[in-house]
Every structure is written in C-alpha cells, then in structure tokens.
Design an enzyme around this catalytic site. Structure first.
Site: not given
Ligand code: DGL
Length: 277
Positions: A21-22, A84, A163, A195, A197
């Site tokens: 993931d990012s 992600c 977050e 997303c 999150h």
């Molecule tokens: N992991 C990203 C997503 O699921 C969210 C956080 C980011 O913008 O990197 O799109």
C-alpha cells in the site's frame, strides 16, 4: 507475462503473500486476509516515505508501485496483493504486464461485490482524487453489469481525518455528510468504500446512512479474491502452518500506525524499515 511463481499444492506453499500500500491504510486488507487465511504468512510493505499516492499522477503511481512490488518479489512473495485503491486503479495493468506473479487489486473484487448486492442498480463510489479521476471503478462496474448507474466522488478530506484517529467525531460526521448527501439524494443503495482507509470509518458511515445503503468494503472482498486465487493456482499454505505477519515500511511509522492497530486489533510486531532503491 507468464506466471512463474506457481508452486505445487502438496504440503502447501510456505512463501509469503506480498501485500503493498502507499502507507499504513492497507493494513485493513491485511486484517481481512489474516481473518480469512490464518495459515498464510504475509509480508506487508507500506510506502510511508512517499504516501499519499492519492493526489499523484498515473506515471508516478506506476513507477512507485513497480518499485514496491519488486521488493516484495525479492522477499519471495508467491503472489502480490495491491492493497492500495489508488495503485490498483492506476498501476495494476502495468504491474501485470511486467511482473512474473499473479496479482490481485482491490477494484475488481469491490466492483463484483457491489454489483452482487445492489437492488436498484445505483451504486456510489468514494475514493481518493486519483482513484476517482481514473474512472477505474466505473469501468469495472459497467463491465460487470452495463445497466448499473454509478456516481463517484473524490473525498480527499477523509484520509487526514482517519489518520488523525477521528473515527467517531462530529467533524468527521459533518465532512462525511457533505460528501455523501448528494449521492444519497441521487438514490444510491450501495456505496463502495474505495480507499484503504475508509473501512475504519465503516461504523460512522453505517450510523449516518442506516440500512438503506449497503456498504461494500474493498478490503474484505479483496481477501476473498486472494483466497480464490490461491486455490486456483495451488499456492495455498499448509493448513498446519502457523501463518504470520511481517510489516515493513519505507519510513518510520507515525501515529496512524497506532490508530490502525487499535481499530483493526492487529499485532504488527516489530516494524522493519526498508529502502526501495
Ligand atoms: N492507500 C490509498 C488508497 O487506497 C489512500 C492513501 C493515499 O492517498 O496514498 O487509495
């Protein structure tokens, strides 16, 4: 490219499932994988040095994703899960063209679940700016059912609120309603949480929207898709395996790791720091 990481089923395949993931949000997918596949080992890599991906261009997200996924292959991952949504939307086909392993993204599993549960064929999707701009969810939904009507909305304020740990807060409720009210007024009966999150806001969103709207969690559905893929390619670990989780990040963890850990009740153990290049 041909899939070369297949291994015989006998005795199970002990290699880890690589998940990236990012940042830390992809632990929502890890949590779903741990519940569904407790015998599997998972190697999770969060690119915390370069998060967020959600506002970046397609070419940057593709380059980052290739670098991160390549590290997972060096860790001997038997398959790679793109946890992600932004990377799944912008980079999955690039990764599929360049990496010699099976890959699972979050978009298609989420779209499949949404088309399966909608009753009126009217589906809402929320995600980062990059995910929504890519149109990936619309394409996946319409490919599965050309009759569905999709309304998609970027919700860039949600990731920072999550977050910050503001999962149950008046401010978050107000922001959510600002984003979601037009979709509700438009008549959606299904909402895809597009997303990493957003599953952490599931209780708040359910409370605000009630029973009229079914929430589709891309993390849960991604885990189900991974289980099917492991079966199909005979990549599953032995049922006697203890499983486990190894978490690596490209920069030191911040407070969000605690928020995610508490909300997901995951034991991430000792975090390893990795550099990509
Ligand atoms: N992991 C990203 C997503 O699921 C969210 C956080 C980011 O913008 O990197 O799109």
């Amino acid at each position: 490219m041909p899939v070369s990481n297949d291994a015989p089923a006998k005795g199970g395949d002990p290699r880890p499932i690589g998940v990236f993931d990012s940042g830390i949000g992809g632990l929502t997918v890890v949590s779903a994988l741990r519940r569904l596949l407790p015998h599997e080992s998972i190697y999770y890599l969060g690119d915390t040095a370069r998060v967020p991906y959600g506002g970046k261009s397609a070419s940057t997200v593709q380059r980052y994703s290739l670098e991160v996924a390549s590290l997972l292959l060096r860790e001997n991952a038997k398959t790679v899960v793109v946890a992600c949504n932004t990377a799944s939307a912008l980079a999955l086909s690039t990764l599929e063209g360049q990496l010699p392993v099976t890959l699972t993204g979050v978009i298609r599993p989420g779209a499949q679940a949404a088309t399966a549960v909608t009753r009126n064929g009217h589906i809402g999707v929320i995600g980062t700016r990059a995910t929504i701009k890519s149109g990936a969810y619309e394409r996946a939904l319409i490919a599965l059912n050309p009759d569905v009507r999709v309304v998609a909305r970027a919700c860039p304020l949600l990731v920072p609120l999550i977050e910050e740990g503001w999962l149950e807060s008046e401010v978050t409720d107000k922001v959510l309603m600002q984003y979601l009210e037009p979709m509700i007024a438009d008549g959606i009966d299904t909402l895809v949480l597009g997303c990493t999150h957003y599953p952490l806001l599931r209780p708040a969103i359910s409370r605000l929207l009630g029973d009229a709207v079914t929430l589709v969690d891309s993390a849960e559905n991604c885990a189900t898709a991974v289980r099917a893929l492991l079966q199909e390619h005979a990549l599953g670990a032995s049922a006697e395996g203890a499983g486990g989780l190894h978490v690596a990040l490209t920069d030191a963890p911040d407070a969000f790791l605690r928020v995610a850990n508490e909300a997901l009740q995951l034991d991430v153990g000792e975090i390893q720091l990795r550099t990509l290049i």
